[in-house]
Scaffold this motif. Structure first.
Motif, short mmCIF file in Angstrom:
data_model
loop_
_atom_site.label_atom_id
_atom_site.label_comp_id
_atom_site.label_asym_id
_atom_site.label_seq_id
_atom_site.Cartn_x
_atom_site.Cartn_y
_atom_site.Cartn_z
N ASP A 61 0.84 -1.19 0.00
CA ASP A 61 0.00 0.00 0.00
C ASP A 61 0.88 1.25 0.00
O ASP A 61 0.84 2.05 0.92
N TYR A 62 1.69 1.39 -1.05
CA TYR A 62 2.59 2.54 -1.15
C TYR A 62 1.81 3.77 -1.61
O TYR A 62 1.13 3.74 -2.63
N GLU A 63 1.95 4.85 -0.87
CA GLU A 63 1.21 6.09 -1.18
C GLU A 63 2.01 6.98 -2.12
O GLU A 63 3.23 6.94 -2.16
N PHE A 64 1.29 7.82 -2.86
CA PHE A 64 1.91 8.85 -3.68
C PHE A 64 1.82 10.18 -2.94
O PHE A 64 0.81 10.49 -2.32
N ASP A 65 2.88 10.96 -3.03
CA ASP A 65 2.91 12.25 -2.33
C ASP A 65 1.88 13.20 -2.93
O ASP A 65 1.22 13.95 -2.21
N ASP A 66 1.77 13.20 -4.24
CA ASP A 66 0.85 14.08 -4.95
C ASP A 66 0.71 13.56 -6.38
O ASP A 66 1.29 12.53 -6.74
N CYS A 67 -0.06 14.27 -7.21
CA CYS A 67 -0.29 13.77 -8.57
C CYS A 67 0.97 13.86 -9.42
O CYS A 67 1.13 13.08 -10.37
N ARG A 68 1.88 14.77 -9.10
CA ARG A 68 3.15 14.83 -9.83
C ARG A 68 3.93 13.53 -9.61
O ARG A 68 4.52 12.97 -10.53
N HIS A 69 3.90 13.03 -8.38
CA HIS A 69 4.54 11.76 -8.04
C HIS A 69 3.88 10.61 -8.81
O HIS A 69 4.55 9.71 -9.33
N LEU A 70 2.55 10.65 -8.91
CA LEU A 70 1.80 9.63 -9.64
C LEU A 70 2.17 9.64 -11.13
O LEU A 70 2.40 8.58 -11.73
N TYR A 71 2.24 10.82 -11.74
CA TYR A 71 2.67 10.94 -13.14
C TYR A 71 4.07 10.36 -13.31
O TYR A 71 4.35 9.63 -14.26
N GLY A 72 4.97 10.69 -12.39
CA GLY A 72 6.34 10.18 -12.46
C GLY A 72 6.39 8.67 -12.38
O GLY A 72 7.20 8.02 -13.06
N PHE A 73 5.51 8.10 -11.55
CA PHE A 73 5.43 6.65 -11.41
C PHE A 73 5.04 6.00 -12.73
O PHE A 73 5.61 4.97 -13.13
N LEU A 74 4.08 6.58 -13.44
CA LEU A 74 3.66 6.03 -14.74
C LEU A 74 4.79 6.10 -15.76
O LEU A 74 4.99 5.17 -16.54
N ASN A 75 5.55 7.19 -15.75
CA ASN A 75 6.71 7.29 -16.64
C ASN A 75 7.73 6.21 -16.32
O ASN A 75 8.33 5.61 -17.22
N TYR A 76 7.93 5.96 -15.04
CA TYR A 76 8.85 4.92 -14.60
C TYR A 76 8.34 3.54 -15.02
O TYR A 76 9.09 2.70 -15.51
N LEU A 77 7.03 3.29 -14.82
CA LEU A 77 6.44 1.99 -15.19
C LEU A 77 6.67 1.67 -16.66
O LEU A 77 7.09 0.56 -16.99
N TYR A 78 6.36 2.63 -17.51
CA TYR A 78 6.35 2.37 -18.95
C TYR A 78 7.65 2.75 -19.66
O TYR A 78 7.75 2.61 -20.87
N ARG A 79 8.63 3.22 -18.88
CA ARG A 79 9.93 3.58 -19.47
C ARG A 79 9.74 4.56 -20.62
O ARG A 79 10.29 4.41 -21.71
N THR A 80 8.95 5.61 -20.38
CA THR A 80 8.68 6.58 -21.44
C THR A 80 9.72 7.69 -21.50
O THR A 80 9.64 8.56 -22.37
N ASP A 81 10.68 7.66 -20.61
CA ASP A 81 11.83 8.55 -20.72
C ASP A 81 13.02 7.66 -21.03
O ASP A 81 13.52 6.94 -20.16
N GLU A 82 13.49 7.70 -22.28
CA GLU A 82 14.56 6.80 -22.69
C GLU A 82 15.86 7.04 -21.93
O GLU A 82 16.74 6.19 -21.91
N ALA A 83 15.97 8.21 -21.29
CA ALA A 83 17.20 8.54 -20.57
C ALA A 83 17.21 7.99 -19.15
O ALA A 83 18.25 8.02 -18.48
#
Length: 198
Positions: free
Chosen positions: A20-42
């Protein structure tokens, strides 16, 4: 570290922490999705193994993939292997779209999504588990969570990052107390055991 240990199809799995890991805010949630899907090639975890990651779509979803001027209609079924950056961005946008649809908004920053969105991690020791097994585990978890008033939004394997694991994103109902995710697993046929260290 506390967590749950269980076996599935002969493989050993661990739910890290209490699921049950919480997100600090929606910016954190957006960052999590980028991490999940590897949408930042860098990002540091994107490597030659990234295309072995898998995203699970249940039920089946149809989408249009654009690569330059070319368009391709995809049927995202039980398992969808990561491909190039355009493909990963499509999966990312579809997952984000599910969240926005759930909250009836075009901008999650103006919603309570981060308050009720939670993440869990299920991993193995170091064993590479077939994507189909992860997929069947996801399909097993789906109705268990739904029966406990939890909505499973996304499930993605990462085999490109040290220990192979599955990330899940799910939504709690408002006013739910305690840890309904762990309670759901403990009530499931997976018969997990609580462990205090791995």
């Amino acid at each position: 570290m506390q967590g749950l240990f269980f076996k599935y199809e002969g493989y050993k799995f661990f739910l890290e922490g209490d699921g049950d890991y919480e997100f600090d805010d929606c910016r954190h949630l957006y960052g999590f999705l980028n991490y999940l899907y590897r949408t930042d090639e860098a990002q540091k975890w994107t490597n030659e193994m990234t295309q072995k990651n898998a995203d699970f779509w249940f039920p089946t979803t149809t989408a249009t993939l654009k690569r330059g001027k070319k368009e391709e209609t995809l049927t995202l079924d039980f398992i969808e292997r990561f491909q190039d950056i355009e493909h990963r961005e499509l999966l990312h946008d579809l997952a984000l779209g599910k969240l926005k649809s759930h909250y009836g908004t075009t901008n999650l920053m103006n919603s309570k999504a981060a308050k009720y969105a939670r993440a869990f991690v299920i991993n193995t020791d170091t064993e590479i588990i077939p994507a189909k097994t992860w997929g069947r585990l996801f399909k097993t978890l789906h109705p268990v969570l739904e029966a406990n008033r939890l909505t499973l939004m996304s499930a993605v394997t990462h085999v490109d990052q040290g220990v192979p694991h599955l990330h899940g994103l799910y939504l709690r109902k408002p006013r739910m107390r305690g840890n309904p995710f762990m309670d759901a697993l403990l009530s499931s046929d997976l018969k997990p055991t609580i462990v205090t260290s791995f």
